[in-house]
Design a protein around this motif. Structure first.
Motif, PDB file in Angstrom:
ATOM      1  N   LEU A 106     -12.567 -27.751  45.758  1.00 19.34           N
ATOM      2  CA  LEU A 106     -13.515 -28.702  45.184  1.00 19.34           C
ATOM      3  C   LEU A 106     -13.836 -29.822  46.172  1.00 19.34           C
ATOM      4  CD1 LEU A 106     -12.128 -29.036  41.548  1.00 19.34           C
ATOM      5  CD2 LEU A 106     -14.333 -28.052  42.219  1.00 19.34           C
ATOM      6  N   TYR A 107     -12.822 -30.300  46.876  1.00 15.43           N
ATOM      7  CA  TYR A 107     -13.061 -31.373  47.840  1.00 15.43           C
ATOM      8  C   TYR A 107     -13.912 -30.874  49.003  1.00 15.43           C
ATOM      9  CZ  TYR A 107     -12.502 -35.206  51.068  1.00 15.43           C
ATOM     10  OH  TYR A 107     -12.772 -36.234  51.930  1.00 15.43           O
ATOM     11  N   ALA A 108     -13.673 -29.640  49.431  1.00 13.18           N
ATOM     12  CA  ALA A 108     -14.467 -29.066  50.517  1.00 13.18           C
ATOM     13  C   ALA A 108     -15.940 -29.007  50.134  1.00 13.18           C
ATOM     14  CB  ALA A 108     -13.954 -27.671  50.866  1.00 13.18           C
ATOM     15  N   ILE A 109     -16.205 -28.648  48.876  1.00  9.72           N
ATOM     16  CA  ILE A 109     -17.590 -28.593  48.390  1.00  9.72           C
ATOM     17  C   ILE A 109     -18.161 -30.003  48.260  1.00  9.72           C
ATOM     18  CG2 ILE A 109     -19.098 -27.864  46.499  1.00  9.72           C
ATOM     19  CD1 ILE A 109     -16.906 -25.753  45.821  1.00  9.72           C
ATOM     20  N   ALA A 110     -17.408 -30.889  47.612  1.00  2.38           N
ATOM     21  CA  ALA A 110     -17.879 -32.251  47.369  1.00  2.38           C
ATOM     22  C   ALA A 110     -18.192 -32.997  48.658  1.00  2.38           C
ATOM     23  CB  ALA A 110     -16.844 -33.026  46.553  1.00  2.38           C
ATOM     24  N   SER A 111     -17.420 -32.734  49.704  1.00  2.00           N
ATOM     25  CA  SER A 111     -17.624 -33.421  50.984  1.00  2.00           C
ATOM     26  C   SER A 111     -18.475 -32.606  51.953  1.00  2.00           C
ATOM     27  CB  SER A 111     -16.265 -33.731  51.626  1.00  2.00           C
ATOM     28  OG  SER A 111     -15.504 -32.541  51.807  1.00  2.00           O
ATOM     29  N   ASN A 112     -18.986 -31.466  51.463  1.00  2.00           N
ATOM     30  CA  ASN A 112     -19.873 -30.602  52.252  1.00  2.00           C
ATOM     31  C   ASN A 112     -19.262 -30.203  53.590  1.00  2.00           C
ATOM     32  OD1 ASN A 112     -22.174 -29.103  52.832  1.00  2.00           O
ATOM     33  ND2 ASN A 112     -23.317 -30.863  53.628  1.00  2.00           N
ATOM     34  N   LYS A 113     -18.033 -29.735  53.548  1.00  2.00           N
ATOM     35  CA  LYS A 113     -17.362 -29.270  54.752  1.00  2.00           C
ATOM     36  C   LYS A 113     -18.120 -28.079  55.338  1.00  2.00           C
ATOM     37  CE  LYS A 113     -13.766 -31.999  54.940  1.00  2.00           C
ATOM     38  NZ  LYS A 113     -13.598 -32.942  56.064  1.00  2.00           N
ATOM     39  N   GLY A 114     -18.359 -28.134  56.625  1.00  2.00           N
ATOM     40  CA  GLY A 114     -19.058 -27.046  57.302  1.00  2.00           C
ATOM     41  C   GLY A 114     -20.549 -27.028  57.032  1.00  2.00           C
ATOM     42  N   GLY A 115     -21.061 -28.009  56.272  1.00  2.00           N
ATOM     43  CA  GLY A 115     -22.480 -28.039  55.960  1.00  2.00           C
ATOM     44  C   GLY A 115     -22.945 -26.851  55.139  1.00  2.00           C
ATOM     45  N   LYS A 116     -22.049 -26.296  54.323  1.00  2.00           N
ATOM     46  CA  LYS A 116     -22.346 -25.071  53.578  1.00  2.00           C
ATOM     47  C   LYS A 116     -22.819 -25.301  52.147  1.00  2.00           C
ATOM     48  CE  LYS A 116     -20.896 -22.250  56.879  1.00  2.00           C
ATOM     49  NZ  LYS A 116     -21.810 -21.329  57.585  1.00  2.00           N
ATOM     50  N   PHE A 117     -22.805 -26.567  51.691  1.00  2.00           N
ATOM     51  CA  PHE A 117     -23.035 -26.802  50.278  1.00  2.00           C
ATOM     52  C   PHE A 117     -24.160 -27.825  50.059  1.00  2.00           C
ATOM     53  CE2 PHE A 117     -18.532 -26.018  51.211  1.00  2.00           C
ATOM     54  CZ  PHE A 117     -18.359 -24.793  50.562  1.00  2.00           C
ATOM     55  N   PRO A 118     -25.203 -27.448  49.337  1.00  2.00           N
ATOM     56  CA  PRO A 118     -26.305 -28.381  49.063  1.00  2.00           C
ATOM     57  C   PRO A 118     -25.848 -29.498  48.129  1.00  2.00           C
ATOM     58  CG  PRO A 118     -26.611 -26.356  47.828  1.00  2.00           C
ATOM     59  CD  PRO A 118     -25.464 -26.105  48.773  1.00  2.00           C
ATOM     60  N   ILE A 119     -26.677 -30.527  48.018  1.00  2.00           N
ATOM     61  CA  ILE A 119     -26.315 -31.726  47.265  1.00  2.00           C
ATOM     62  C   ILE A 119     -25.958 -31.416  45.824  1.00  2.00           C
ATOM     63  CG2 ILE A 119     -28.752 -32.205  46.769  1.00  2.00           C
ATOM     64  CD1 ILE A 119     -25.875 -34.757  47.205  1.00  2.00           C
ATOM     65  N   GLU A 120     -26.666 -30.454  45.186  1.00  2.00           N
ATOM     66  CA  GLU A 120     -26.375 -30.136  43.783  1.00  2.00           C
ATOM     67  C   GLU A 120     -24.940 -29.637  43.617  1.00  2.00           C
ATOM     68  OE1 GLU A 120     -30.758 -29.749  44.492  1.00  2.00           O
ATOM     69  OE2 GLU A 120     -28.944 -29.008  45.487  1.00  2.00           O
TER      70      GLU A 120
END
Length: 371
Positions: A106-120
């Protein structure tokens, strides 16, 4: 006889896909069991709490951050596909649930690790982390409201904080939260029954303000029922203040709405069920405005020193966390949400154009083509 430790880990296909730690957890349990067997000749079954289970999982999590990111991306893609959704948010509301993902993912997604996760996806992950935190504080908060002792609440908050993974613990915000909670626990221990105060960025104080100390209203409850609860509490407050048993609205004074949760305040500010006087509505609206201003100010301060997109992300997260009534009372419209998302996406695009050394990286396209 062999001793055993019952950890109670649940099987969840999304959690397994995102965390990739099923085998690791099993190994940890086996190791603990073997160790116990060497030190005891009797059969002992110990059921670990949810916090202890999470802490054990965090301690035995040897994944690299790249593995965490890849697994989280795979899990999200499956969740979106199953939900037949193209985005984790639609009209400011989540289209998928991330309750099955572990804290580190969850933290990896929330902090956009690797630039893999859009803002939503970042927003939904942030809210899931908050929901998990809130769930761990719910019981000790209820006990605190009865006993007045805050120590147990601060201990629970510290336990939840320690479950964080190495990436989260490396951030300055984690250290600030721990310092604030440690100070809160010290104050609560030194002065039982007295709420800790004067602590900058106290997560427990923020939680109590959000959930309310008098009436706490689940966002799924009918708003008119919430309004009725508030009406009852206010009448009791008035009767106690006058000393004559009469529930009279003190129009010449200020009502203390500070201990009501945000949705209860919205019920009054919007006068749901036409149960409130003009004075009560005005006072509730003023409290909503104050909280809204303080929340935005806090979001701005917490974003300072981070990447340029942090403040926009905080605002979108705040909007998504609100119920429809809270948004209406605070003046957060769907048009405002759409504008915030558009600006955030533009900010992310602009940020991705630059390399760490400041040089432009357009991937062979022109700036206009990229935008």
């Amino acid at each position: 006889m062999v001793s055993s430790i019952t950890t109670g880990y649940a099987t969840n296909p999304y959690a397994a896909a995102a965390a990739g730690t099923t085998a690791t957890k099993a190994t940890a349990a086996d190791t603990a069991s073997t160790s116990a067997a060497k030190t005891s000749g009797s059969s002992v079954n110990v059921t670990l709490s949810a916090e202890a289970q999470a802490a054990l999982a965090a301690q035995t999590d040897s994944r690299t951050i790249d593995t965490v990111v890849a697994s989280a991306r795979t899990a999200l893609d499956k969740l979106l596909s199953d939900a037949k959704a193209t985005s984790a948010l639609k009209d400011g509301k989540a289209t998928i649930s991330l309750a099955g993902l572990d804290r580190r993912s969850l933290y990896a997604i929330a902090s956009n690790k690797g630039g893999k996760f859009p803002i939503e996806e970042q927003v939904v992950a942030t809210l899931q982390m908050k929901a998990t935190r809130d769930a761990s504080l719910s019981a000790p908060a209820s006990a605190m409201r009865v006993t007045g002792d805050h120590a147990g609440l601060y201990k629970a908050a510290l336990a939840n904080l320690e479950v964080a993974g190495p990436e989260e613990k490396a951030m300055g915000q984690w250290a600030k939260d721990k310092a604030a909670l440690t100070e809160g626990l010290q104050q609560a221990t030194d002065k039982p029954g007295v709420a800790p105060s004067g602590i900058d960025g106290d997560p427990v104080a923020a939680y109590l303000k959000d959930t309310g100390g008098v009436v706490a209203s689940p966002r799924t409850r009918d708003i008119k029922a919430v309004a009725s609860d508030v009406r009852s509490v206010l009448d009791k407050q008035y009767a106690a203040a006058t000393g004559d048993g009469l529930a009279t609205d003190p129009d010449d004074g200020t009502i203390d709405f500070s201990k009501f949760d945000n949705r209860s305040l919205a019920a009054v500010a919007l006068n749901k069920g036409a149960q409130f006087s003009e004075h009560e509505v005005a006072q509730a609206a003023a409290e909503v405005k104050t909280r809204n201003r303080d929340s935005i100010s806090s979001s701005y301060k917490s974003a300072k020193g981070s990447d340029n997109s942090a403040f926009g992300k905080n605002l979108i997260t705040q909007y998504t966390a609100m119920s429809d009534e809270e948004r209406q009372a605070a003046g957060w419209t769907p048009a405002l949400y759409d504008k915030m998302v558009a600006l955030q996406n533009l900010s992310d695009k602009l940020a991705s154009l630059f390399n760490p050394d400041g040089s432009v990286n357009t991937g062979g396209t022109s700036l206009l083509d990229y935008l």
